[in-house]
Design a protein around this motif. Structure first.
Motif, PDB file in Angstrom:
ATOM      1  N   ARG A 153      -5.052  -3.207  -5.930  1.00 59.61           N
ATOM      2  CA  ARG A 153      -3.688  -2.940  -5.463  1.00 59.61           C
ATOM      3  C   ARG A 153      -3.040  -1.813  -6.276  1.00 59.61           C
ATOM      4  O   ARG A 153      -2.151  -1.122  -5.787  1.00 59.61           O
TER       5      ARG A 153
ATOM      6  N   LEU B 140      -3.890   1.793  -4.785  1.00 59.60           N
ATOM      7  CA  LEU B 140      -3.402   2.205  -3.470  1.00 59.60           C
ATOM      8  C   LEU B 140      -2.637   3.515  -3.556  1.00 59.60           C
ATOM      9  O   LEU B 140      -1.943   3.793  -4.537  1.00 59.60           O
TER      10      LEU B 140
ATOM     11  N   LEU C 262      -4.584  -1.004   4.458  1.00 59.39           N
ATOM     12  CA  LEU C 262      -3.785  -2.212   4.266  1.00 59.39           C
ATOM     13  C   LEU C 262      -3.768  -3.061   5.533  1.00 59.39           C
ATOM     14  O   LEU C 262      -3.816  -4.306   5.459  1.00 59.39           O
TER      15      LEU C 262
ATOM     16  N   ASP D 176      -1.923  -9.983  -2.298  1.00 55.44           N
ATOM     17  CA  ASP D 176      -1.859  -8.524  -2.214  1.00 55.44           C
ATOM     18  C   ASP D 176      -3.094  -7.862  -2.809  1.00 55.44           C
ATOM     19  O   ASP D 176      -3.523  -6.795  -2.369  1.00 55.44           O
TER      20      ASP D 176
ATOM     21  N   ALA E   3      -5.697  -5.461  -0.654  1.00 55.56           N
ATOM     22  CA  ALA E   3      -6.092  -4.138  -1.125  1.00 55.56           C
ATOM     23  C   ALA E   3      -7.602  -4.042  -1.295  1.00 55.56           C
ATOM     24  O   ALA E   3      -8.226  -3.046  -0.890  1.00 55.56           O
TER      25      ALA E   3
END
Length: 422
Positions: free
Chosen positions: A58, A61, A69, A87, A91
Motif C-alpha cells: 500500500r 501505490l 486498486l 488495504d 494493494a
C-alpha cells in the motif's frame, strides 16, 4: 555523520519473517545498517511489534494505480481468509495482478490466476518500484516465491547485491536456487544442504551453511519448563499429548501435476479429534498456521482434552508441551526435530515430495491417512523418546547470516571469512 546504508528485508509471514527478523534486529542493534522490512501478509504486525520499520504494497501505490486498486478490491472480496489488513491485501493483490497482466497479457494472466491463485504472481515491476524508491545497499529475502523471488531478481537487474536465506531444504525451488545469478549468496540450513546445492551446480563460493535464525531460540534452557507448565495448566498431566501443527494446502502448484485438497489439514484435524475423543489416554493441542482460520471454535466444541496452542505463547515453548509433534509439510516439524522432539509426518500432501522429512532425519516416523486413526492404538511408551540435539545449535545462525551479509555489502569475497556451520 555518515548516514548508515539501508538494508531491505523482504518476507512473507510464518516461517519467513521468523527467519529474517532476528537478522534485521541484530543489524539495528549493532548499527551495521538501517533495516527496513517489506513485510508481506502476516509479517507486518510481527515486525512492527519488534520495532523494525516496515513497508507494504500500500506504501508503493502511485497516482496511476486506479485500475490495480479496482482489481485488488475484487480479488480481496474472494479471499476466504483475511490474513492481512484490508488495504494492504487490496494493494498486494491489485499491483501483483496488474504486473501479471503486463508481463503475460490479460487472457493468460486470468488463466494463470484461475489455476494457481496467488502462486501465479511474480511482481517484478512492483519490486523494482520498491527498490528504486528505497535505494537499499543490500536486499535480503528467503527462498519464498512471488514477491521475495521478485525482490532478488529485481535487485540483480538493478545491480544491488542480494542474499537468499533458505528456511529448509530448497527442493521445490532447486532449479531456481542453483543458478549462479540468483542472489549473490545462498545461506542454507546445514552442510548437507550446502553439499546438495554444490552438487547441483551452484558455485561453492556462493553457498554458506549458516543455519536458520528462526531456530536460534531452540536452545533456550527455560523452554522445557514452560512447556511443562502449559501441559499442567491444561490438565494434560498423565496423558499422552499430541501437538498438531497444520499448514495450508494448495489446490494447484506450478510444476506439480497433481491436484491438492485445500481441506486436507482440516480432515487430518478432524480425524485426530475423533481419535483423541475415543481414547482417554490421549490429549491434543491444535496449532494452525497464521494464514489459516483460528482453531478456537473447533477446540471448544471438540473435547476438554483438546485445546488450542495459541500464538500468544512462543512456538518453541509449545514444542515441549506434548509428547509428539505431528505435521504435514510445516516448518514446525524441522523446529521440533532440532529441539529434540519426536516428529510424525502425516503423508498425503501435494507437497510431500518437497518435504521428505523422513529422509532428511526430521521425522521419527510417517503415517498415511489410513493409519492415522490407529497410530496410537497400541502401547504409547517409547513413541515420545527425545532425539539427540545437533551440536551446532550452540552457534548463532543470526550472526552467521549477518557475517555473509556484511561481506556482500563490502563487496568482498564472502567465502574467505564467512563462518560455515558443520
Amino acid at each position: 555523520m555518515k548516514q548508515r546504508p539501508t538494508w531491505l528485508f523482504v518476507c512473507y509471514g510464518g516461517g519467513h519473517v521468523k527467519a529474517l527478523l532476528p537478522v534485521a534486529e541484530r543489524v539495528r542493534a549493532l548499527g551495521v545498517a538501517e533495516p527496513l522490512m517489506l513485510a508481506l501478509t502476516t509479517a507486518a504486525p510481527i515486525a512492527r511489534a519488534r520495532g523494525v520499520p516496515t513497508l507494504g504494497f500500500r506504501d508503493l501505490l502511485e497516482p496511476g494505480d486506479h485500475l490495480a486498486l479496482a482489481i485488488g478490491e475484487r480479488l480481496a472480496d474472494q479471499l476466504t481468509v483475511q490474513a492481512a489488513e484490508r488495504d494492504e491485501s487490496v494493494a498486494y493483490l491489485g499491483l501483483s495482478y496488474t504486473d501479471l497482466e503486463q508481463r503475460h497479457g490479460a487472457a493468460e494472466a486470468a488463466e494463470r490466476y484461475a489455476r494457481y491463485g496467488r502462486l501465479a504472481f511474480l511482481p517484478l515491476t512492483v519490486l523494482e518500484r520498491a527498490l528504486r524508491r528505497v535505494q537499499p545497499a543490500l536486499v535480503l529475502a528467503t527462498n519464498s516465491p512471488r514477491a521475495e523471488q521478485a525482490a532478488i531478481e529485481s535487485a540483480r537487474a538493478l545491480g544491488i547485491p542480494s542474499l537468499c536465506l533458505l528456511d529448509l531444504f530448497g527442493i521445490w525451488e532447486r532449479e531456481r536456487l542453483v543458478r549462479a545469478d540468483y542472489a549473490d549468496a545462498l545461506c542454507v540450513l546445514n552442510e548437507a544442504v550446502r553439499a546438495a546445492f554444490i552438487a547441483a551446480g551452484r558455485p561453492p563460493e556462493q553457498v554458506f551453511a549458516t543455519g536458520n535464525p528462526a531456530f536460534d531460540g531452540l536452545r533456550d534452557p527455560t523452554l522445557p519448563a514452560l512447556g511443562a507448565g502449559l501441559r499442567r495448566e491444561a490438565g494434560f498431566e498423565g496423558k499422552y499429548v499430541l501437538l498438531l501443527a497444520t499448514s495450508s494446502e494448495p489446490a494447484r502448484v506450478p510444476g506439480i501435476t497433481a491436484v491438492g485438497d485445500p481441506q486436507w489439514p482440516r480432515r487430518i484435524e478432524q480425524r485426530l479429534i475423533e481419535t483423541v475423543r475415543g481414547d482417554p489416554r490421549l490429549a491434543l493441542w491444535l496449532r494452525r498456521h497464521p494464514s489459516e482460520p483460528p482453531a478456537d471454535v473447533v477446540a471448544a466444541l471438540a473435547h476438554p482434552r483438546i485445546r488450542v496452542a495459541g500464538a500468544e505463547v512462543p512456538l518453541h515453548a509449545w514444542l515441549h508441551a506434548g509428547d509428539e509433534v505431528l505435521v504435514t509439510v510445516s516448518t514446525v516439524g524441522v523446529e521440533a526435530a532440532l529441539a529434540g522432539r519426536p516428529v510424525t509426518q502425516v503423508r498425503g500432501s501435494i507437497l510431500d515430495g518437497l518435504s521428505p522429512f523422513d529422509r532428511m532425519g526430521v521425522a521419527t516416523r510417517t503415517v498415511g491417512w489410513d493409519e492415522l486413526g490407529s497410530a496410537w492404538s497400541g502401547p504409547l511408551m517409547g513413541l515420545s523418546k527425545e532425539q539427540n540435539l545437533p551440536s551446532d545449535l550452540a552457534l548463532s545462525a543470526t550472526d552467521a547470516v549477518l557475517d555473509v551479509a556484511r561481506r556482500l555489502q563490502l563487496g568482498g569475497r564472502v567465502y574467505e571469512t564467512a563462518r560455515h556451520r558443520t
